[in-house]
Write a protein that holds these residues in place. Structure first.
Motif, short mmCIF file in Angstrom:
data_model
loop_
_atom_site.label_atom_id
_atom_site.label_comp_id
_atom_site.label_asym_id
_atom_site.label_seq_id
_atom_site.Cartn_x
_atom_site.Cartn_y
_atom_site.Cartn_z
N GLN A 21 0.86 -1.18 0.00
CA GLN A 21 0.00 0.00 0.00
C GLN A 21 0.90 1.23 0.00
O GLN A 21 1.82 1.33 0.80
CB GLN A 21 -0.86 -0.01 1.26
CG GLN A 21 -1.97 0.98 1.29
CD GLN A 21 -3.26 0.43 0.74
OE1 GLN A 21 -3.37 -0.73 0.40
NE2 GLN A 21 -4.24 1.28 0.64
N THR A 23 1.10 5.79 -1.08
CA THR A 23 0.29 7.01 -1.23
C THR A 23 0.04 7.36 -2.68
O THR A 23 -1.01 7.88 -3.01
CB THR A 23 0.97 8.21 -0.55
OG1 THR A 23 2.30 8.31 -1.05
CG2 THR A 23 0.97 8.07 0.93
N GLY A 50 -3.44 4.69 -1.22
CA GLY A 50 -4.20 5.41 -0.20
C GLY A 50 -3.97 4.83 1.17
O GLY A 50 -3.10 3.99 1.37
N PRO A 51 -4.74 5.28 2.16
CA PRO A 51 -4.54 4.82 3.54
C PRO A 51 -4.91 3.35 3.72
O PRO A 51 -5.66 2.79 2.93
CB PRO A 51 -5.47 5.72 4.35
CG PRO A 51 -6.47 6.22 3.40
CD PRO A 51 -5.81 6.26 2.05
N VAL A 52 -4.33 2.76 4.76
CA VAL A 52 -4.66 1.37 5.11
C VAL A 52 -5.94 1.39 5.93
O VAL A 52 -6.02 2.05 6.96
CB VAL A 52 -3.51 0.72 5.91
CG1 VAL A 52 -3.90 -0.67 6.36
CG2 VAL A 52 -2.24 0.68 5.08
N HIS A 53 -6.94 0.68 5.45
CA HIS A 53 -8.23 0.60 6.12
C HIS A 53 -8.38 -0.74 6.84
O HIS A 53 -7.59 -1.66 6.63
CB HIS A 53 -9.37 0.74 5.10
CG HIS A 53 -9.44 2.09 4.47
ND1 HIS A 53 -10.04 3.17 5.07
CD2 HIS A 53 -8.97 2.55 3.29
CE1 HIS A 53 -9.96 4.22 4.29
NE2 HIS A 53 -9.30 3.87 3.20
N ALA A 75 3.17 -0.86 4.15
CA ALA A 75 2.55 0.44 3.93
C ALA A 75 3.64 1.51 3.91
O ALA A 75 4.38 1.66 4.87
CB ALA A 75 1.55 0.74 5.04
N ASP A 77 4.44 5.46 3.56
CA ASP A 77 4.00 6.84 3.62
C ASP A 77 2.48 6.97 3.57
O ASP A 77 1.93 7.83 2.88
CB ASP A 77 4.66 7.67 2.50
CG ASP A 77 4.51 9.16 2.72
OD1 ASP A 77 4.45 9.58 3.89
OD2 ASP A 77 4.45 9.90 1.73
N VAL A 78 1.77 6.09 4.27
CA VAL A 78 0.31 6.14 4.29
C VAL A 78 -0.19 6.21 5.73
O VAL A 78 0.51 5.83 6.66
CB VAL A 78 -0.33 4.90 3.59
CG1 VAL A 78 0.01 4.86 2.14
CG2 VAL A 78 0.07 3.62 4.27
N ASN A 79 -1.40 6.69 5.88
CA ASN A 79 -2.05 6.72 7.19
C ASN A 79 -2.79 5.42 7.45
O ASN A 79 -3.21 4.74 6.52
CB ASN A 79 -3.05 7.88 7.26
CG ASN A 79 -2.38 9.21 7.19
OD1 ASN A 79 -1.29 9.39 7.71
ND2 ASN A 79 -3.02 10.17 6.52
N LEU A 80 -2.95 5.10 8.70
CA LEU A 80 -3.77 3.97 9.09
C LEU A 80 -5.10 4.49 9.55
O LEU A 80 -5.19 5.31 10.45
CB LEU A 80 -3.10 3.17 10.22
CG LEU A 80 -1.70 2.66 9.94
CD1 LEU A 80 -1.13 1.99 11.17
CD2 LEU A 80 -1.71 1.70 8.77
N VAL A 81 -6.18 4.05 8.89
CA VAL A 81 -7.52 4.56 9.18
C VAL A 81 -8.31 3.51 9.93
O VAL A 81 -8.29 2.37 9.67
CB VAL A 81 -8.24 4.93 7.88
CG1 VAL A 81 -9.63 5.45 8.17
CG2 VAL A 81 -7.44 5.97 7.13
#
Length: 81
Positions: A21, A23, A50-53, A75, A77-81
């Protein structure tokens, strides 16, 4: 969308070691190229941008239950959502 289809065509989905995953499409492509090098040689089971869901984590958990190998989400450079 065509770029994403192009990237999807480059991965060998028989591997079940890592779900990648990132960005952006560019960072995803660069990471996939790195993972394919002979020195690293890590098989990719799937990709995403995109972010990790929660659904991504659940997918990795299901892979872990079905196989004895360890499924990992890489992952970058992604956000964890």
């Amino acid at each position: 969308m065509e770029d994403m289809k192009s990237v999807m065509g480059k991965i060998d989905k028989r591997g079940e070691e890592v779900y990648v995953q990132a960005t952006t499409l560019g960072s995803l492509e660069a990471l996939l190229e790195f993972l394919k090098t002979p020195e690293v040689s890590i098989h990719v089971s799937g990709i995403g941008i995109g972010p990790v869901h929660k659904k991504d984590v659940i997918k990795a958990s299901v892979m872990l239950e079905n196989k004895k190998e360890y499924e990992t989400i890489l992952a970058v450079d992604v956000n964890l959502v």
